[in-house]
Design an enzyme around this catalytic site. Sequence first.
Site, short mmCIF file in Angstrom:
data_model
loop_
_atom_site.label_atom_id
_atom_site.label_comp_id
_atom_site.label_asym_id
_atom_site.label_seq_id
_atom_site.Cartn_x
_atom_site.Cartn_y
_atom_site.Cartn_z
N ASP A 21 0.85 -1.19 0.00
CA ASP A 21 0.00 0.00 0.00
C ASP A 21 0.88 1.24 0.00
O ASP A 21 1.71 1.41 0.90
CB ASP A 21 -0.90 -0.04 1.25
CG ASP A 21 -1.71 1.24 1.42
OD1 ASP A 21 -1.94 1.94 0.43
OD2 ASP A 21 -2.11 1.52 2.58
N ASN A 23 -0.59 4.54 -0.71
CA ASN A 23 -1.35 5.76 -0.41
C ASN A 23 -2.03 5.70 0.96
O ASN A 23 -2.88 6.52 1.28
CB ASN A 23 -2.39 6.04 -1.50
CG ASN A 23 -3.44 4.94 -1.60
OD1 ASN A 23 -3.34 3.91 -0.94
ND2 ASN A 23 -4.45 5.15 -2.43
N ASP A 25 -4.23 3.74 2.53
CA ASP A 25 -5.66 3.52 2.76
C ASP A 25 -5.94 2.11 3.26
O ASP A 25 -7.08 1.69 3.38
CB ASP A 25 -6.46 3.80 1.48
CG ASP A 25 -6.09 2.87 0.32
OD1 ASP A 25 -5.15 2.05 0.49
OD2 ASP A 25 -6.74 2.95 -0.73
N ASP A 29 -1.89 -1.48 -3.81
CA ASP A 29 -2.23 -0.76 -5.04
C ASP A 29 -1.20 -1.00 -6.14
O ASP A 29 -0.14 -1.60 -5.91
CB ASP A 29 -2.38 0.74 -4.76
CG ASP A 29 -1.27 1.29 -3.87
OD1 ASP A 29 -0.10 1.05 -4.21
OD2 ASP A 29 -1.59 1.94 -2.85
N ASP A 98 -5.66 -11.81 -14.47
CA ASP A 98 -6.70 -12.79 -14.21
C ASP A 98 -7.82 -12.59 -15.22
O ASP A 98 -8.26 -11.45 -15.44
CB ASP A 98 -7.25 -12.62 -12.79
CG ASP A 98 -7.18 -13.91 -12.00
OD1 ASP A 98 -7.71 -14.92 -12.50
OD2 ASP A 98 -6.61 -13.92 -10.89
N ASP A 199 -9.69 -18.10 -14.72
CA ASP A 199 -10.37 -18.47 -13.48
C ASP A 199 -11.56 -19.38 -13.72
O ASP A 199 -12.40 -19.11 -14.60
CB ASP A 199 -10.85 -17.18 -12.79
CG ASP A 199 -11.58 -17.44 -11.50
OD1 ASP A 199 -10.93 -17.83 -10.52
OD2 ASP A 199 -12.81 -17.25 -11.47
N GLU A 256 -7.19 -22.48 -14.53
CA GLU A 256 -7.61 -23.05 -13.25
C GLU A 256 -8.67 -24.10 -13.60
O GLU A 256 -9.83 -23.77 -13.78
CB GLU A 256 -8.19 -21.97 -12.33
CG GLU A 256 -8.58 -22.55 -10.97
CD GLU A 256 -9.44 -21.61 -10.13
OE1 GLU A 256 -9.32 -21.67 -8.90
OE2 GLU A 256 -10.25 -20.84 -10.71
N HIS A 328 -3.85 -17.79 -3.69
CA HIS A 328 -4.77 -16.94 -2.93
C HIS A 328 -6.01 -17.68 -2.47
O HIS A 328 -6.77 -17.15 -1.64
CB HIS A 328 -5.20 -15.75 -3.80
CG HIS A 328 -6.04 -16.16 -4.97
ND1 HIS A 328 -5.53 -16.85 -6.04
CD2 HIS A 328 -7.36 -16.01 -5.22
CE1 HIS A 328 -6.49 -17.10 -6.90
NE2 HIS A 328 -7.62 -16.60 -6.44
N ASP A 329 -6.23 -18.89 -2.97
CA ASP A 329 -7.41 -19.67 -2.61
C ASP A 329 -7.10 -20.81 -1.64
O ASP A 329 -7.97 -21.63 -1.36
CB ASP A 329 -8.05 -20.29 -3.88
CG ASP A 329 -8.95 -19.31 -4.61
OD1 ASP A 329 -9.46 -18.37 -3.97
OD2 ASP A 329 -9.14 -19.48 -5.83
#
Length: 557
Positions: A21, A23, A25, A29, A98, A199, A256, A328-329
């Site tokens: 990150d 910025n 928040d 990003d 993706d 995906d 996938e 990520h899964d």
Amino acid sequence: MNKKWWHDKVAYQIYPKSFKDTNDDGIGDIRGIIDKLDYLKELGIDLIWLSPIYCSPLADQGYDISDYYKIDPRFGTMEEMDELIAETKKREMKLIMDLVVNHCSDEHEWFQKALKDPKGEYGDYFYIQEGKGGKSPNNLRSYFGGSAWERIEDSDLYYLHLFHKKQPDLNWENPVLRDKIYEMINWWLEKGIAGFRIDAIINIKKVIPFHDYEPDRDDGLTSSEKMVDEAEGVLELLNEMKEATFQKHDAFTVGEVFREKKEDLEAFIGERGCFSSMFDFNETVFGISEKGWYDYQQVTPDDYRDCCFASQLRSDGIGFLSNIIENHDEPRGVSHYIPKGECSDKSKKMLATVYFMLKGLPFIYQGQEIGMENVPFSSIDEINDISTLDQYKVALNQGFSEEEAFSIVCRYSRDNARVPFQWDDGANAGFTQAIPWLKVNPNYKELNLKQQMEEEDSVFHYYKKLIALRKGEAHRETLVYGDFEPVYTELKRVMAYYRVGEDEKILIIGNFKTQPQELMLEEEDYEVLLNNEQELASVGRKILLNGYQAVILRFKR
């Protein structure tokens, strides 16, 4: 096998929301990715896969896309995306994105128009069906729990969503829709990306007309996988997509793909396959149960080895798989495949060694290269992942206590891999100065990149050595194209195999035990290419591997 530009590459997956990150928040990003390109280059990465950064309401963390042509403002701008593509190319790396086209977001313009006129043009972009006797069109269960059908307001019409209810499935039987999708794919390829990770693509082919299946749980529903298994004709659709898009651009594609028919592997990744590669999920799906996570069987070291070897032998002579231990899964690989209580820097290096040198394209998921582990979540309130929340309810409904259900889902939660990258031991692991969108693993004080870059014996530096060995001129031909031959399979908790080239045989071997194991080599004249310890005890052909020791040995042919 015809050699392709991507065969000798090493790939790295970035989950943008949790990478860096800039910025403040609390959300990663595009600028953060740009800032870390030199780091990825130093590591030895060639191919970068970005999880979705398109406009999205984030019902499923960006896999619910509301506009395929725009960058979500939370991640940055299209100008920054163009800069990322350019800066990646400057470093002789390539970017893939993706591609999520089984479904879109219910906030996509197409679906909003479909709701206004379900019988019109855009209604046919989706699966909108009349109910049966006041109930949904059939008894499919969404992958995220509950019916895969959602009623449209107070009408008798329902739309299909195999995933979240905010992810309506796109109707691939409609050629007008397919052309819209191909137009979008080509737009991105012409912009300069090198390809796509594709995906949930096996789900695009449905069984029509829809019908009920035998229920597999007390809810009267059945897994959507039952329909996927029954469906015929997905390859025709995928080959059409390839010819209309990827083939024109010499793009790299990795699918996938779950539950493909064994006889179809060549059609997926062979010389004329619809994809360049597909992920090997044989190890990932081991021990799963239709009942839910509470009924999963824990994978053992021998299970892991046997699954890897089965995939290698199955793909032999057909094509390249893409090899992973996490994404990520999934939960973190070192927490999933290394038995509880045995996770250490040495065992992490061992696991890295035996997976990384398999034939195929190695993928590294962000944080894997420093050995990031599962998170000690303290409450279900800390969980963001919709799959985990659904499985928590499933376990409770089966009579588990809240404490037991929470323990079950923590082991498999996707949030284990989605917490912020651990850059240093500063505030929020150096990910952000704000409150991060998902909690940081509290072990970041001891486990972070800054510390590991300063320690020559770290997991990070070991990954650099693995990458350099695979890509180096001396052994590239063998490690990329050499045959795969399993060995010592009769031994418990040993994972070993040869990569066989024209003038050398390279033995990759790992002791999956905490205790030493003795092995007899086929020859005693060998060179040690890599060792996760300082020494290798040997007498003639006999070697003694210490607990979780891994070595890579070269034999001349």
